[in-house]
Design a protein around this motif. Structure first.
Motif, mmCIF file in Angstrom:
data_model
loop_
_atom_site.group_PDB
_atom_site.id
_atom_site.type_symbol
_atom_site.label_atom_id
_atom_site.label_comp_id
_atom_site.label_asym_id
_atom_site.label_seq_id
_atom_site.Cartn_x
_atom_site.Cartn_y
_atom_site.Cartn_z
ATOM 1 N N TYR A 271 0.876 -1.184 0.000
ATOM 2 C CA TYR A 271 0.000 0.000 0.000
ATOM 3 C C TYR A 271 0.905 1.223 0.000
ATOM 4 N N TRP A 272 0.795 2.043 -1.075
ATOM 5 C CA TRP A 272 1.638 3.222 -1.245
ATOM 6 C C TRP A 272 0.755 4.475 -1.226
ATOM 7 N N PRO A 273 0.736 5.232 -0.140
ATOM 8 C CA PRO A 273 -0.126 6.409 -0.048
ATOM 9 C C PRO A 273 0.390 7.558 -0.915
ATOM 10 N N SER A 274 -0.446 8.563 -1.099
ATOM 11 C CA SER A 274 -0.057 9.720 -1.908
ATOM 12 C C SER A 274 1.194 10.401 -1.377
ATOM 13 N N ALA A 275 1.372 10.378 -0.043
ATOM 14 C CA ALA A 275 2.527 11.049 0.557
ATOM 15 C C ALA A 275 3.849 10.356 0.225
ATOM 16 N N LEU A 276 3.795 9.087 -0.186
ATOM 17 C CA LEU A 276 5.002 8.379 -0.615
ATOM 18 C C LEU A 276 5.203 8.704 -2.091
ATOM 19 N N THR A 277 5.824 9.843 -2.331
ATOM 20 C CA THR A 277 5.852 10.436 -3.662
ATOM 21 C C THR A 277 6.949 9.833 -4.535
ATOM 22 N N ALA A 278 6.723 9.898 -5.841
ATOM 23 C CA ALA A 278 7.796 9.654 -6.791
ATOM 24 C C ALA A 278 8.757 10.840 -6.722
ATOM 25 N N THR A 279 10.056 10.571 -6.844
ATOM 26 C CA THR A 279 11.063 11.618 -6.662
ATOM 27 C C THR A 279 12.065 11.598 -7.798
ATOM 28 N N THR A 280 12.728 12.743 -8.014
ATOM 29 C CA THR A 280 13.736 12.817 -9.069
ATOM 30 C C THR A 280 14.994 12.073 -8.675
ATOM 31 N N ALA A 281 15.368 12.121 -7.407
ATOM 32 C CA ALA A 281 16.440 11.271 -6.887
ATOM 33 C C ALA A 281 15.810 9.967 -6.404
ATOM 34 N N PHE A 282 16.599 9.066 -5.843
ATOM 35 C CA PHE A 282 16.069 7.737 -5.553
ATOM 36 C C PHE A 282 15.145 7.707 -4.341
ATOM 37 N N THR A 283 14.075 6.930 -4.480
ATOM 38 C CA THR A 283 13.227 6.511 -3.370
ATOM 39 C C THR A 283 12.939 5.035 -3.602
ATOM 40 N N HIS A 284 13.682 4.157 -2.937
ATOM 41 C CA HIS A 284 13.513 2.722 -3.124
ATOM 42 C C HIS A 284 12.506 2.187 -2.110
ATOM 43 N N ILE A 285 11.534 1.440 -2.607
ATOM 44 C CA ILE A 285 10.528 0.835 -1.731
ATOM 45 C C ILE A 285 10.695 -0.681 -1.656
ATOM 46 N N MET A 286 11.630 -1.211 -2.425
ATOM 47 C CA MET A 286 12.072 -2.599 -2.313
ATOM 48 C C MET A 286 13.445 -2.669 -2.949
ATOM 49 N N GLN A 287 14.323 -3.487 -2.368
ATOM 50 C CA GLN A 287 15.627 -3.733 -2.962
ATOM 51 C C GLN A 287 15.959 -5.214 -2.863
ATOM 52 N N MET A 288 16.699 -5.707 -3.844
ATOM 53 C CA MET A 288 17.345 -7.009 -3.703
ATOM 54 C C MET A 288 18.830 -6.728 -3.531
ATOM 55 N N SER B 86 16.702 9.470 -1.075
ATOM 56 C CA SER B 86 17.654 10.573 -1.079
ATOM 57 C C SER B 86 16.971 11.859 -0.621
ATOM 58 N N LEU B 87 17.740 12.699 0.049
ATOM 59 C CA LEU B 87 17.230 14.020 0.426
ATOM 60 C C LEU B 87 17.355 15.029 -0.710
ATOM 61 N N ASN B 88 17.927 14.592 -1.836
ATOM 62 C CA ASN B 88 18.162 15.499 -2.961
ATOM 63 C C ASN B 88 16.971 15.569 -3.908
ATOM 64 N N SER B 89 15.782 15.605 -3.363
ATOM 65 C CA SER B 89 14.548 15.820 -4.112
ATOM 66 C C SER B 89 13.686 16.797 -3.347
ATOM 67 N N SER B 90 12.972 17.631 -4.059
ATOM 68 C CA SER B 90 12.063 18.568 -3.403
ATOM 69 C C SER B 90 10.723 17.873 -3.135
ATOM 70 N N GLY B 91 9.966 18.431 -2.206
ATOM 71 C CA GLY B 91 8.615 17.947 -1.959
ATOM 72 C C GLY B 91 8.516 16.668 -1.153
ATOM 73 N N LEU B 92 9.575 16.293 -0.430
ATOM 74 C CA LEU B 92 9.488 15.105 0.420
ATOM 75 C C LEU B 92 8.493 15.337 1.553
ATOM 76 N N LYS B 93 7.754 14.283 1.917
ATOM 77 C CA LYS B 93 6.721 14.387 2.942
ATOM 78 C C LYS B 93 6.896 13.274 3.969
ATOM 79 N N ASP B 94 6.331 13.497 5.162
ATOM 80 C CA ASP B 94 6.167 12.385 6.082
ATOM 81 C C ASP B 94 5.294 11.342 5.379
ATOM 82 N N CYS B 95 5.686 10.084 5.439
ATOM 83 C CA CYS B 95 4.950 9.083 4.669
ATOM 84 C C CYS B 95 5.121 7.703 5.299
ATOM 85 N N TYR B 96 4.577 6.691 4.628
ATOM 86 C CA TYR B 96 4.684 5.325 5.107
ATOM 87 C C TYR B 96 4.489 4.377 3.937
#
Length: 251
Positions: free
Chosen positions: A116-133, A229-239
């Motif tokens: 479940y990915w809420p609106s606050a878990l935004t797509a970003t220009t720098a990395f936001t990984h929600i799963m990794q291998m 990454s913190l190198n994106s604008s518009g980051l929000k508290d999310c889950y």
């Protein structure tokens, strides 16, 4: 029975018929063996090999925990990792019966779960990984699942540790609802990776490609949570919420 379970039953049935045509009994044919299926209420965070929750101690609250039938991964804009240009609240690896469940060379696996990915878990220009291998003992991921902002559109992507990145689908239509995610892969230098994403009864992604899915080290282990990454604008508290984890090995 989920969509993935129904497809698995059909695949196994076809495999058994093919085996008979080759003179192989069904008992000898390869089958998917359930190796990992944790229960949030019973296993909690012991479902995983390890926990990376606020490693730098910048925000002393619990960011990852089990609740009801799911696991919750929190991220706040104030959180910082030990690498101060990024944030990381993740779990790593699989554990069953108190023992790690490693993914070894030349093994074929299928990992399934609902996210479940809420609106606050935004797509970003720098990395936001929600799963990794990841590979034990190696920093670079074998692949990541990443909502990436491309122009004015958020895209869900698969990226490896090279420059290549595979666009899967638009991210926004998958938010604020439960989404089925499946990765099927062979852990090999000459490996294959298949990603299936279902939005309700609709299959929105079913992609398969060849990839180097091994590094010369001990074993592979998945990670889930939020690593951005913190190198994106518009980051929000999310889950992110995840439930119904299943790990199958082809044996």
């Amino acid at each position: 029975m989920t969509g993935f379970d129904r497809r698995k039953a059909l695949t196994l049935g076809a495999g058994a018929l093919g085996a008979l045509a080759l003179g192989v009994t069904p008992a000898q044919a390869a089958t998917w063996k359930l190796r990992w299926n944790p229960d949030p209420a019973k296993d909690g965070l012991k479902a995983f090999e390890g926990l990376e929750d606020d490693r730098a101690g910048t925000h002393p609250v619990q960011h990852i925990f089990a609740e009801s039938n799911q696991w919750r991964f929190l991220m706040h804009t104030r959180d910082r990792d030990t690498m101060t240009d990024r944030q990381r609240n993740e779990v790593r690896g699989m554990r069953s019966g108190g023992a790690a469940v490693p993914i070894k060379l030349n093994e074929t696996w299928r990992l399934e779960y609902q996210a479940y990915w809420p609106s606050a878990l935004t797509a970003t220009t720098a990395f936001t990984h929600i799963m990794q291998m990841k590979v034990s003992g190696v920093d670079a991921p074998v692949w990541t699942l990443t909502p990436r902002m491309k122009g004015s559109t958020g895209r869900l992507t698969i990226a490896g540790d090279s420059a290549s990145e595979v666009d899967l689908t638009d991210y926004a239509p998958l938010q604020n609802k439960w989404i089925d995610v499946m990765f099927e892969f062979k852990a090999s230098h000459s490996g294959t990776l298949r990603c299936v994403i279902k939005n309700g009864s609709a299959t929105v992604v079913d992609r398969k490609w060849n990839a180097n899915l091994w590094r010369d080290t001990a074993y592979l282990r998945p990670k889930w949570g939020i690593y951005r990454s913190l190198n994106s604008s518009g980051l929000k508290d999310c889950y992110q919420l995840i439930r119904n984890y299943k790990g199958y090995q082809l044996v």
